[in-house]
Design a protein around this motif. Sequence first.
Motif, PDB file in Angstrom:
ATOM      1  N   ALA A 161       5.926  -7.383   6.685  1.00 23.93           N
ATOM      2  CA  ALA A 161       5.565  -6.225   7.504  1.00 23.93           C
ATOM      3  C   ALA A 161       6.680  -5.185   7.508  1.00 23.93           C
ATOM      4  O   ALA A 161       6.430  -3.976   7.422  1.00 23.93           O
ATOM      5  CB  ALA A 161       5.248  -6.672   8.929  1.00 23.93           C
ATOM      6  N   LYS A 162       7.919  -5.655   7.579  1.00 26.16           N
ATOM      7  CA  LYS A 162       9.060  -4.735   7.602  1.00 26.16           C
ATOM      8  C   LYS A 162       9.203  -4.002   6.279  1.00 26.16           C
ATOM      9  O   LYS A 162       9.431  -2.787   6.243  1.00 26.16           O
ATOM     10  CB  LYS A 162      10.335  -5.519   7.918  1.00 26.16           C
ATOM     11  N   GLN A 163       9.059  -4.741   5.169  1.00 29.55           N
ATOM     12  CA  GLN A 163       9.195  -4.107   3.848  1.00 29.55           C
ATOM     13  C   GLN A 163       8.066  -3.106   3.599  1.00 29.55           C
ATOM     14  O   GLN A 163       8.285  -2.037   3.025  1.00 29.55           O
ATOM     15  CB  GLN A 163       9.176  -5.185   2.754  1.00 29.55           C
ATOM     16  N   CYS A 164       6.867  -3.456   4.026  1.00 28.50           N
ATOM     17  CA  CYS A 164       5.733  -2.550   3.832  1.00 28.50           C
ATOM     18  C   CYS A 164       5.859  -1.294   4.685  1.00 28.50           C
ATOM     19  O   CYS A 164       5.262  -0.263   4.364  1.00 28.50           O
ATOM     20  CB  CYS A 164       4.427  -3.261   4.168  1.00 28.50           C
ATOM     21  N   ALA A 165       6.612  -1.400   5.770  1.00 30.59           N
ATOM     22  CA  ALA A 165       6.774  -0.248   6.656  1.00 30.59           C
ATOM     23  C   ALA A 165       7.835   0.729   6.164  1.00 30.59           C
ATOM     24  O   ALA A 165       8.018   1.796   6.760  1.00 30.59           O
ATOM     25  CB  ALA A 165       7.117  -0.731   8.065  1.00 30.59           C
ATOM     26  N   GLU A 166       8.541   0.385   5.082  1.00 27.48           N
ATOM     27  CA  GLU A 166       9.510   1.326   4.510  1.00 27.48           C
ATOM     28  C   GLU A 166       8.777   2.561   3.990  1.00 27.48           C
ATOM     29  O   GLU A 166       7.603   2.522   3.657  1.00 27.48           O
ATOM     30  CB  GLU A 166      10.284   0.659   3.373  1.00 27.48           C
ATOM     31  N   ALA A 167       9.497   3.662   3.905  1.00 29.82           N
ATOM     32  CA  ALA A 167       8.877   4.935   3.541  1.00 29.82           C
ATOM     33  C   ALA A 167       8.287   4.898   2.136  1.00 29.82           C
ATOM     34  O   ALA A 167       8.844   4.281   1.224  1.00 29.82           O
ATOM     35  CB  ALA A 167       9.909   6.059   3.636  1.00 29.82           C
ATOM     36  N   ILE A 168       7.126   5.512   1.978  1.00 29.10           N
ATOM     37  CA  ILE A 168       6.527   5.723   0.666  1.00 29.10           C
ATOM     38  C   ILE A 168       6.447   7.226   0.415  1.00 29.10           C
ATOM     39  O   ILE A 168       6.465   8.027   1.356  1.00 29.10           O
ATOM     40  CB  ILE A 168       5.117   5.092   0.565  1.00 29.10           C
ATOM     41  N   HIS A 169       6.373   7.611  -0.845  1.00 25.64           N
ATOM     42  CA  HIS A 169       6.390   9.028  -1.200  1.00 25.64           C
ATOM     43  C   HIS A 169       5.046   9.415  -1.813  1.00 25.64           C
ATOM     44  O   HIS A 169       4.566   8.787  -2.755  1.00 25.64           O
ATOM     45  CB  HIS A 169       7.523   9.310  -2.178  1.00 25.64           C
ATOM     46  N   VAL A 170       4.453  10.464  -1.263  1.00 28.18           N
ATOM     47  CA  VAL A 170       3.168  10.970  -1.749  1.00 28.18           C
ATOM     48  C   VAL A 170       3.238  12.489  -1.837  1.00 28.18           C
ATOM     49  O   VAL A 170       3.432  13.163  -0.814  1.00 28.18           O
ATOM     50  CB  VAL A 170       2.009  10.549  -0.818  1.00 28.18           C
ATOM     51  N   ASP A 171       3.113  13.015  -3.044  1.00 30.29           N
ATOM     52  CA  ASP A 171       3.151  14.477  -3.261  1.00 30.29           C
ATOM     53  C   ASP A 171       4.374  15.121  -2.623  1.00 30.29           C
ATOM     54  O   ASP A 171       4.295  16.193  -2.007  1.00 30.29           O
ATOM     55  CB  ASP A 171       1.873  15.125  -2.707  1.00 30.29           C
TER      56      ASP A 171
END
Length: 748
Positions: free
Chosen positions: A429-439
């Motif tokens: 859950a913690k790793q998935c909550a890290e920031a992702i980049h979209v456009d």
Amino acid sequence: MSDFFIDIIDDDGADQGQEAEVVSGSSSTWKIAIIDDEESIHQVTRLALSSMVILGRPIEFLSAYSAKEGFELLSSDDEIAVVLLDVVMENPEAGLQLARRIRQELGNHNTQIILRTGQPGYAPEEVVITEYEINDYKTKSELTRTKLFSTIYTSLRTYQHLVAMEQSKLGLQKIIDSSASLFQERSIREFSEGALLQINALFNIHSEGIFCISSGPLAGDRDMIVAPLEAEQHRIVAATDIFKSYFGKAIDDIDDITTKQTLHRTLASKEHQFTNKYICLFLNTPSQWEGAIFIKGDIDEERLDYELLSVFAMNVSLGLENTKFFTQLTQMAYYDMLTQFYTRHGVIDRCLNTAVKNGEIFSVCILDIDYFHEVTESLGFEYGNKVLVSFANRIQSILPADSVFARLHSDVFAVVVFDDKPLDMEFIAKQCAEAIHVDGDKLRFGVSVGVSQFLPEDNLSGEELLRQAEIALKLAKEVRRGGGQAFTPSLATESRGRIQLLGELREALASHELVMYLQPKVSLIEEGTVVGFEALVRWPHKEKGMIPPNDFVPVAERSGLYYELDMYVVEACCKILSEHSELTRIAFNLSANSLNRPELVDDLENLLARYGVTHDAIVMEITENSMAKGGIVIDTLERLQSKGWLIHLDDFGTGYSSLSYLLDMPLNAIKIDRSFLLQLHDSDNAAVLLKGIISICKDLDKKVIVEGVETDSQKAFAMDAGADVAQGYLFYKPMKLEEAVDLMKKQS
């Protein structure tokens, strides 16, 4: 079956010891079994036929000297074409008994049985010949070299026809099975294998071959993918034994130069290629999906029916077109087009059920992006799809490479992890909550996780495992949003209990089983005077007794039954007010979700009109959580207030507390939560805060109701702080309707 490939050998050539003309380029032999208890018969037969080549193959002799040995020989070798069988061996009917066993026990109906006997007067009855499928009967004196050759040749040709028909049947069956197998991933492969088998069966080519088609429509056929292909490349989807290493590869990966060049030439020219060493058939479906069948061997060009081969290729193309559509349907059913992960059906059928069957130890992890709907609502579905793809890449990067990934629906993903250790849900859950980049945007989402682990002794199906993980996820979203929850058997029991309770609640609403208990509200200004009631719904279950609201109200909220329950309570209150004039004012609690319903105002107004209840006789209590939803909720409250509804803010201080609500919202009174009174004894700050809140509310001309008053000291504090009304067990507990009516009669 047509005889276009057969060359009949005349007796003259045979008498002179000439070889029969070679028709097939195969180097295999015809296996002929001599089963006779006389060694001399074996020797004479071998001598008579040893130099002959019949239908393109030399003869290989196998010997047995009794019926028992003969049975063992035929049991161990299913390629024996002809049996020269002595009738009288261990006993007078040993040969006939062996013939019966060959047909009935071995199920062998292709091998030709020629009975031979040295006793001219002994011949089997017609019924025996028919029942045991005896192909010929000769006395040993009749079998001269010429007659023996004629008998053997006829038997071999018959055997060849029977085997060809059987192969044709198998090939057709494979194609039929492939066409009918709409949701089988290997339907293209099986169709192609059937086509290769058909060529050998129908045209008697007896050679090796491969089948290739363009790669595009096979994107979902994962087992065929050995290496990524470009869109214009072609993939090998079926191959006979010598070409097995090419399966799944591109044409350019083929080592054999002739094969590679021939396939490229056929596809480039879009024409069939014929030589004495190979045939390459070009396939072109109506949707321009191209392919080729390469057949390698010594081809007898003079005896090959090219027109028939072309017709065959055309039929294969049409069949391939249908199979292509089946494959595309399979991909749609089993693979998510957005992420290329499995779908729910795909992960169950292709992974979970297989892993369960194999007794593997693994975990099913379901991940849900918290509040993902807000992305699509504000930024649109196209942007939301980009977020989902980016999130799919994220979970692939943090979970083991051999995991199997699926997108179940919308923003819910499943991952099958093959490990005998429990998953670290909080880490995931913690790793998935890290920031992702979209456009170019940097986004962070909370992720809730539900996990179910499978052990071989569990005896569960793939669907049941997935459902267990979903039960765990649901609990995680309710009580541990942004964290993880592992499945336990008690969760399943509770889930089943909630489902059962929900069904019973629907029936209870329909049959008006729920009743209202009323808890009096007492004036702190005119001490002891009851100024109204709060309606508290109760459920007297026929079998389970009284079910408290804390058990069934959350079930109604989660299931979407909240609005029906709210309208049930409002109508019950209106009915009570219309029938009992002693009860001057009743308050009811309204779900935060109901305030989002556009029909709410009209439904409430209709209930008041139906029962003749005035707006000042009924009070709506809403929670702070309702206020936090904003938007349509604010508009709804303003419409209600404009029509004369009294609106109280319930449980103030427990939710999204903000004093701005007191300024912005159309509220008539503030109801302070019992938690403030409970802390008075232990905290001076609680007293200061409570006095401040009451003072602010009074200055804003809002009435103040204090709930949960249970002691005289709490009552005294509320009075000193300036509260208007109190509610709690110090005064009255919730009571039945009859008791409330009696109370008001006494007060009057």
